[in-house]
Design a protein around this motif. Structure first.
Motif, PDB file in Angstrom:
ATOM      1  N   ASP A  81       1.097  -8.829  -9.556  1.00  0.00           N
ATOM      2  CA  ASP A  81       0.728  -9.971 -10.406  1.00  0.00           C
ATOM      3  C   ASP A  81       1.119  -9.607 -11.838  1.00  0.00           C
ATOM      4  OD1 ASP A  81      -0.594 -11.739 -12.168  1.00  0.00           O
ATOM      5  OD2 ASP A  81      -2.340 -11.932 -10.866  1.00  0.00           O
ATOM      6  N   GLU A  82       2.283 -10.096 -12.253  1.00  0.00           N
ATOM      7  CA  GLU A  82       2.853  -9.717 -13.558  1.00  0.00           C
ATOM      8  C   GLU A  82       1.934 -10.063 -14.732  1.00  0.00           C
ATOM      9  OE1 GLU A  82       5.609  -8.002 -14.274  1.00  0.00           O
ATOM     10  OE2 GLU A  82       6.405  -7.882 -12.237  1.00  0.00           O
ATOM     11  N   SER A  96      -1.870  -4.819  -8.626  1.00  0.00           N
ATOM     12  CA  SER A  96      -0.929  -3.721  -8.423  1.00  0.00           C
ATOM     13  C   SER A  96      -1.419  -2.799  -7.313  1.00  0.00           C
ATOM     14  CB  SER A  96      -0.782  -2.912  -9.717  1.00  0.00           C
ATOM     15  OG  SER A  96      -2.030  -2.360 -10.087  1.00  0.00           O
ATOM     16  N   GLN A  97      -0.481  -2.014  -6.817  1.00  0.00           N
ATOM     17  CA  GLN A  97      -0.782  -0.877  -5.953  1.00  0.00           C
ATOM     18  C   GLN A  97      -0.398   0.336  -6.777  1.00  0.00           C
ATOM     19  OE1 GLN A  97       1.761  -1.746  -2.665  1.00  0.00           O
ATOM     20  NE2 GLN A  97       0.251  -3.041  -1.662  1.00  0.00           N
ATOM     21  N   ARG A  98      -1.316   1.320  -6.893  1.00  0.00           N
ATOM     22  CA  ARG A  98      -1.092   2.408  -7.836  1.00  0.00           C
ATOM     23  C   ARG A  98      -1.561   3.738  -7.299  1.00  0.00           C
ATOM     24  NH1 ARG A  98      -2.481   1.544 -13.365  1.00  0.00           N
ATOM     25  NH2 ARG A  98      -4.116   3.061 -13.061  1.00  0.00           N
ATOM     26  N   GLU A  99      -0.909   4.772  -7.760  1.00  0.00           N
ATOM     27  CA  GLU A  99      -1.385   6.139  -7.641  1.00  0.00           C
ATOM     28  C   GLU A  99      -1.364   6.714  -9.046  1.00  0.00           C
ATOM     29  OE1 GLU A  99       1.566   5.511  -5.531  1.00  0.00           O
ATOM     30  OE2 GLU A  99       0.203   4.797  -3.985  1.00  0.00           O
ATOM     31  N   LEU A 100      -2.404   7.442  -9.409  1.00  0.00           N
ATOM     32  CA  LEU A 100      -2.485   8.044 -10.746  1.00  0.00           C
ATOM     33  C   LEU A 100      -3.059   9.446 -10.603  1.00  0.00           C
ATOM     34  CD1 LEU A 100      -2.389   7.886 -13.890  1.00  0.00           C
ATOM     35  CD2 LEU A 100      -4.696   6.946 -13.781  1.00  0.00           C
ATOM     36  N   SER A 101      -2.370  10.406 -11.191  1.00  0.00           N
ATOM     37  CA  SER A 101      -2.834  11.792 -11.193  1.00  0.00           C
ATOM     38  C   SER A 101      -2.847  12.309 -12.623  1.00  0.00           C
ATOM     39  CB  SER A 101      -1.879  12.691 -10.378  1.00  0.00           C
ATOM     40  OG  SER A 101      -1.804  12.260  -9.057  1.00  0.00           O
TER      41      SER A 101
END
Length: 95
Positions: A14-15, A85-90
């Motif tokens: 979703d921009e 969004s689909q996210r990965e954060l490290s």
């Protein structure tokens, strides 16, 4: 004290909502002395799931990166990314 990196891999769904997240997150990250090293540019996916947006931000310490993530301002910003969004954060400490 070693610096630390936030490394995020994101697929935006979703921009408009994600743009609001990015605007607000930028302010929160700046408040904790974070600086963007990469934000969206060209990339080559070598392993794992491909995410079209990749972001790297440097913080003065692991604690600063941690505190930013859990800050009220960032958590509010994050509410715009959830569902958008689909996210990965490290967080990774630099050597």
């Amino acid at each position: 004290m070693p610096t630390a990196l936030w490394i995020a891999h994101v697929t935006v769904t979703d921009e408009a909502s994600y743009a609001e997240y990015a605007k607000r997150a930028t302010v929160a990250i700046d408040d904790f002395k974070g600086e963007f090293l990469a934000r969206g540019g060209k990339f080559e996916q070598l392993e794992g799931p491909e995410r079209s947006r990749n972001v790297v931000a440097r913080f003065p310490s692991l604690q600063a990166a941690h505190d930013c993530y859990y800050s009220e301002a960032y958590q509010h910003a994050l509410s715009f990314a959830k569902g958008a969004s689909q996210r990965e954060l490290s967080i990774v400490e630099e050597i």
